[in-house]
Design a protein around this motif. Sequence first.
Motif, short mmCIF file in Angstrom:
data_model
loop_
_atom_site.label_atom_id
_atom_site.label_comp_id
_atom_site.label_asym_id
_atom_site.label_seq_id
_atom_site.Cartn_x
_atom_site.Cartn_y
_atom_site.Cartn_z
N GLU A 1 4.40 -11.23 -7.60
CA GLU A 1 4.84 -12.39 -8.39
C GLU A 1 4.50 -12.27 -9.87
OE1 GLU A 1 3.69 -16.11 -6.68
OE2 GLU A 1 4.18 -15.43 -4.67
N GLN A 2 3.44 -11.52 -10.20
CA GLN A 2 2.98 -11.56 -11.58
C GLN A 2 2.77 -10.19 -12.22
OE1 GLN A 2 -0.45 -14.08 -11.84
NE2 GLN A 2 0.46 -15.63 -10.55
N CYS A 3 3.07 -9.10 -11.52
CA CYS A 3 2.83 -7.80 -12.13
C CYS A 3 3.77 -6.75 -11.56
CB CYS A 3 1.39 -7.35 -11.96
SG CYS A 3 0.93 -6.94 -10.27
N ASN A 4 3.88 -5.66 -12.28
CA ASN A 4 4.53 -4.46 -11.76
C ASN A 4 3.74 -3.27 -12.29
OD1 ASN A 4 6.04 -3.74 -14.36
ND2 ASN A 4 6.89 -5.75 -13.91
N ILE A 5 3.77 -2.18 -11.52
CA ILE A 5 2.97 -1.01 -11.85
C ILE A 5 3.82 0.23 -11.70
CG2 ILE A 5 0.90 0.34 -11.31
CD1 ILE A 5 -0.24 -2.22 -10.01
N SER A 6 3.75 1.10 -12.69
CA SER A 6 4.48 2.37 -12.66
C SER A 6 3.57 3.50 -13.12
CB SER A 6 5.68 2.33 -13.61
OG SER A 6 6.60 1.34 -13.24
N ILE A 7 3.93 4.70 -12.72
CA ILE A 7 3.31 5.90 -13.30
C ILE A 7 4.41 6.62 -14.05
CG2 ILE A 7 2.29 8.15 -12.82
CD1 ILE A 7 0.69 6.88 -10.65
N HIS B 1 0.87 -1.17 0.00
CA HIS B 1 0.00 0.00 0.00
C HIS B 1 0.91 1.23 0.00
CE1 HIS B 1 -3.38 2.35 2.29
NE2 HIS B 1 -3.03 2.93 1.16
N VAL B 2 0.88 2.01 -1.07
CA VAL B 2 1.75 3.18 -1.18
C VAL B 2 0.96 4.41 -1.59
CG1 VAL B 2 3.78 1.81 -1.82
CG2 VAL B 2 2.34 2.75 -3.61
N VAL C 1 6.55 7.79 -3.41
CA VAL C 1 7.40 6.95 -4.27
C VAL C 1 8.38 7.85 -5.02
CG1 VAL C 1 7.43 5.33 -6.19
CG2 VAL C 1 5.58 5.22 -4.48
N PRO C 2 9.68 7.56 -4.96
CA PRO C 2 10.66 8.40 -5.68
C PRO C 2 10.35 8.49 -7.17
CG PRO C 2 11.76 6.78 -4.30
CD PRO C 2 10.30 6.44 -4.27
N ARG D 1 7.65 6.68 -11.59
CA ARG D 1 7.48 6.22 -10.20
C ARG D 1 7.10 4.75 -10.27
NH1 ARG D 1 6.50 10.95 -6.77
NH2 ARG D 1 5.97 12.71 -8.09
N VAL D 2 7.93 3.89 -9.72
CA VAL D 2 7.66 2.46 -9.73
C VAL D 2 6.87 2.13 -8.47
CG1 VAL D 2 8.66 0.16 -9.83
CG2 VAL D 2 9.75 2.03 -11.07
N LEU D 3 5.57 1.92 -8.62
CA LEU D 3 4.69 1.67 -7.48
C LEU D 3 4.78 0.23 -6.98
CD1 LEU D 3 1.53 3.58 -8.74
CD2 LEU D 3 3.44 4.46 -7.39
N VAL D 4 4.82 -0.72 -7.91
CA VAL D 4 4.99 -2.12 -7.57
C VAL D 4 6.19 -2.62 -8.38
CG1 VAL D 4 3.95 -4.42 -7.56
CG2 VAL D 4 2.53 -2.42 -7.14
#
Length: 155
Positions: free
Chosen positions: A37-43, A6-7, A12-13, A28-31
Amino acid sequence: MKNILHVKIEDVPRRHRNEHVDYEYFRRVLVPIGTAEQCNISILEIPPGKSAYPYHYHVKNEEIFYIISGQGVLKTPSGEKPVAAGEVIYFPANENGAHKLTNSSDTEMLVYMDFDTSHDLDVCFYPDSGKIGVWGKGIDQLYEADETVEYYEGE
């Protein structure tokens, strides 16, 4: 066992990348990779007239963009089309999912959320420049005709 992440976005830098005249972004790399294990999330925020990444597609990783604000031009195998805030765009993991997003504004940032599936190893093709990228399992390389090349070479 993974924990819930939870961010707050502002906590997030924000990292800046600007190594090529046509490509620039703030991210900004949120996840981060490896957190889930199966995803990453950025803005990502793309300045006017710039793109974040060259035209490319993945072999294993799918992507979904949610345009938060601004306007852009999306290049796909079907051609170019305008995109704007409120739109969601899905890219399959194959040549039909090839894409490049460029900020078409003269003054406003293009801001979007990038949801990616994540695999241990992925291959990325760059049709415009003839490069192949290999990502994962300790590999972070780009190749062109059996030679390692810099990321934006040929763009």
